[in-house]
Motif scaffolding. Structure first.
Motif, mmCIF file in Angstrom:
data_model
loop_
_atom_site.group_PDB
_atom_site.id
_atom_site.type_symbol
_atom_site.label_atom_id
_atom_site.label_comp_id
_atom_site.label_asym_id
_atom_site.label_seq_id
_atom_site.Cartn_x
_atom_site.Cartn_y
_atom_site.Cartn_z
ATOM 1 N N GLU A 290 -0.198 18.312 1.530
ATOM 2 C CA GLU A 290 1.221 18.020 1.313
ATOM 3 C C GLU A 290 2.064 19.290 1.437
ATOM 4 O O GLU A 290 3.120 19.278 2.075
ATOM 5 C CB GLU A 290 1.411 17.364 -0.058
ATOM 6 C CG GLU A 290 0.805 15.980 -0.134
ATOM 7 C CD GLU A 290 0.603 15.464 -1.543
ATOM 8 O OE1 GLU A 290 0.173 14.304 -1.675
ATOM 9 O OE2 GLU A 290 0.863 16.197 -2.529
ATOM 10 N N ALA B 132 2.389 10.233 3.396
ATOM 11 C CA ALA B 132 3.486 9.473 2.783
ATOM 12 C C ALA B 132 4.236 10.328 1.777
ATOM 13 O O ALA B 132 5.472 10.371 1.775
ATOM 14 C CB ALA B 132 2.940 8.219 2.117
ATOM 15 N N ARG B 133 3.498 11.017 0.928
ATOM 16 C CA ARG B 133 4.126 11.845 -0.109
ATOM 17 C C ARG B 133 4.866 13.035 0.501
ATOM 18 O O ARG B 133 6.009 13.315 0.155
ATOM 19 C CB ARG B 133 3.067 12.310 -1.113
ATOM 20 C CG ARG B 133 2.560 11.183 -2.009
ATOM 21 C CD ARG B 133 1.348 11.604 -2.840
ATOM 22 N NE ARG B 133 1.535 12.855 -3.530
ATOM 23 C CZ ARG B 133 2.109 13.018 -4.724
ATOM 24 N NH1 ARG B 133 2.563 11.964 -5.378
ATOM 25 N NH2 ARG B 133 2.224 14.214 -5.266
ATOM 26 N N ASP C 226 -5.285 11.416 6.186
ATOM 27 C CA ASP C 226 -4.880 11.263 4.785
ATOM 28 C C ASP C 226 -3.477 10.658 4.710
ATOM 29 O O ASP C 226 -2.473 11.365 4.642
ATOM 30 C CB ASP C 226 -4.930 12.624 4.087
ATOM 31 C CG ASP C 226 -4.725 12.546 2.586
ATOM 32 O OD1 ASP C 226 -4.264 11.497 2.089
ATOM 33 O OD2 ASP C 226 -5.007 13.558 1.910
ATOM 34 N N TYR D 196 2.878 7.732 7.337
ATOM 35 C CA TYR D 196 1.842 6.994 6.615
ATOM 36 C C TYR D 196 1.132 6.020 7.565
ATOM 37 O O TYR D 196 -0.105 5.988 7.628
ATOM 38 C CB TYR D 196 2.498 6.254 5.445
ATOM 39 C CG TYR D 196 1.649 5.217 4.745
ATOM 40 C CD1 TYR D 196 0.737 5.596 3.772
ATOM 41 C CD2 TYR D 196 1.796 3.865 5.030
ATOM 42 C CE1 TYR D 196 -0.034 4.648 3.111
ATOM 43 C CE2 TYR D 196 1.041 2.909 4.372
ATOM 44 C CZ TYR D 196 0.128 3.303 3.415
ATOM 45 O OH TYR D 196 -0.636 2.360 2.756
ATOM 46 N N GLY E 287 0.822 -1.213 0.000
ATOM 47 C CA GLY E 287 0.000 0.000 0.000
ATOM 48 C C GLY E 287 0.846 1.250 0.000
ATOM 49 O O GLY E 287 0.589 2.197 -0.754
ATOM 50 N N TYR E 288 1.872 1.252 0.832
ATOM 51 C CA TYR E 288 2.787 2.390 0.890
ATOM 52 C C TYR E 288 3.529 2.550 -0.432
ATOM 53 O O TYR E 288 3.631 3.651 -0.975
ATOM 54 C CB TYR E 288 3.779 2.224 2.050
ATOM 55 C CG TYR E 288 4.853 3.277 2.060
ATOM 56 C CD1 TYR E 288 4.575 4.576 2.477
ATOM 57 C CD2 TYR E 288 6.143 2.988 1.620
ATOM 58 C CE1 TYR E 288 5.558 5.556 2.471
ATOM 59 C CE2 TYR E 288 7.128 3.961 1.619
ATOM 60 C CZ TYR E 288 6.828 5.243 2.034
ATOM 61 O OH TYR E 288 7.808 6.206 2.019
ATOM 62 N N SER F 47 8.444 9.340 6.095
ATOM 63 C CA SER F 47 7.304 9.089 5.222
ATOM 64 C C SER F 47 6.525 7.850 5.659
ATOM 65 O O SER F 47 5.294 7.892 5.818
ATOM 66 C CB SER F 47 7.806 8.925 3.783
ATOM 67 O OG SER F 47 6.778 8.526 2.919
ATOM 68 N N ARG G 23 -2.083 8.980 2.332
ATOM 69 C CA ARG G 23 -1.423 9.225 1.045
ATOM 70 C C ARG G 23 -0.657 10.545 1.092
ATOM 71 O O ARG G 23 0.517 10.613 0.723
ATOM 72 C CB ARG G 23 -2.444 9.245 -0.092
ATOM 73 C CG ARG G 23 -1.830 9.536 -1.455
ATOM 74 C CD ARG G 23 -2.912 9.640 -2.550
ATOM 75 N NE ARG G 23 -2.313 9.732 -3.855
ATOM 76 C CZ ARG G 23 -1.869 10.874 -4.411
ATOM 77 N NH1 ARG G 23 -1.953 12.017 -3.750
ATOM 78 N NH2 ARG G 23 -1.334 10.863 -5.619
ATOM 79 N N VAL H 55 1.496 4.221 -3.093
ATOM 80 C CA VAL H 55 1.267 5.642 -2.858
ATOM 81 C C VAL H 55 2.462 6.491 -3.281
ATOM 82 O O VAL H 55 2.298 7.590 -3.817
ATOM 83 C CB VAL H 55 0.927 5.874 -1.363
ATOM 84 C CG1 VAL H 55 1.034 7.328 -0.984
ATOM 85 C CG2 VAL H 55 -0.451 5.337 -1.049
ATOM 86 N N VAL H 56 3.678 6.014 -3.047
ATOM 87 C CA VAL H 56 4.870 6.823 -3.337
ATOM 88 C C VAL H 56 5.575 6.428 -4.639
ATOM 89 O O VAL H 56 6.611 7.016 -4.968
ATOM 90 C CB VAL H 56 5.884 6.789 -2.161
ATOM 91 C CG1 VAL H 56 5.257 7.345 -0.890
ATOM 92 C CG2 VAL H 56 6.446 5.394 -1.951
#
Length: 160
Positions: A111, A63-64, A58, A49, A9-10, A45, A60, A13-14
């Motif tokens: 972000e 992580a970003r 959030d 996450y 999943g991570y 990150s 996502r 996202v990245v």
């Protein structure tokens, strides 16, 4: 060479950020102790996450933003401030990282907030989003562990 945690999943996202030249170039800059800037950002990150997933935030964006929060792209240990810049790296690099991130990627408001304010209280304005607060706290914790050469534990997400 820095690698991503084995969380699918991570990784999803990245993925678009991870393969970019600017993000990969962070592996060539030292951060805290013997940790590269890229490894530091991956730790911040991924832990952000995971925390945001747990809290229903959030994940996502966390992580970003965590991966991009130190995208200043220079060795801050030997960096010489340009003429007229009075404040040292710790006070200014968040703005540089945000400017670089905007140049290379499309960012959400969450972000941008997390990247710009992650150095609070060195930056006068604190994060305005819960995700920004998560990244700010995780960054401080990870930085402390890296500086004192401690292991940074990464969670196993089999329970999610």
């Amino acid at each position: 060479m820095t690698v991503l945690p084995p969380d699918p999943g991570y990784r999803a996202v990245v993925a678009g950020l991870w393969t970019s030249g600017p993000v990969q170039s962070m592996d060539g800059y030292p951060q805290h102790g013997d940790t590269s800037c890229l490894l530091h950002c991956v730790r911040v990150s991924y832990l952000s996450y995971c925390r945001c997933l747990q809290k229903g935030l959030d994940a996502r964006a966390a992580a970003r933003a965590g991966l991009l929060h130190d995208l200043f792209l220079y060795d801050w240990h030997s960096y010489r401030r340009p003429a007229g810049v009075l404040l040292p790296h710790g006070f200014t690099h968040a703005r540089t990282a945000l400017d670089n991130a905007r140049r290379f990627f499309d960012l959400t408001r969450v972000e941008e907030d997390a990247i710009l304010h992650h150095m609070w209280p060195l930056t006068p304005v604190p994060p305005m989003t819960p995700e920004g607060w998560v990244i700010t706290r995780v960054d401080k914790w990870v930085s402390l562990l890296e500086t004192f050469h401690r292991t940074v534990p990464l969670p196993k997400l089999s329970y999610l």
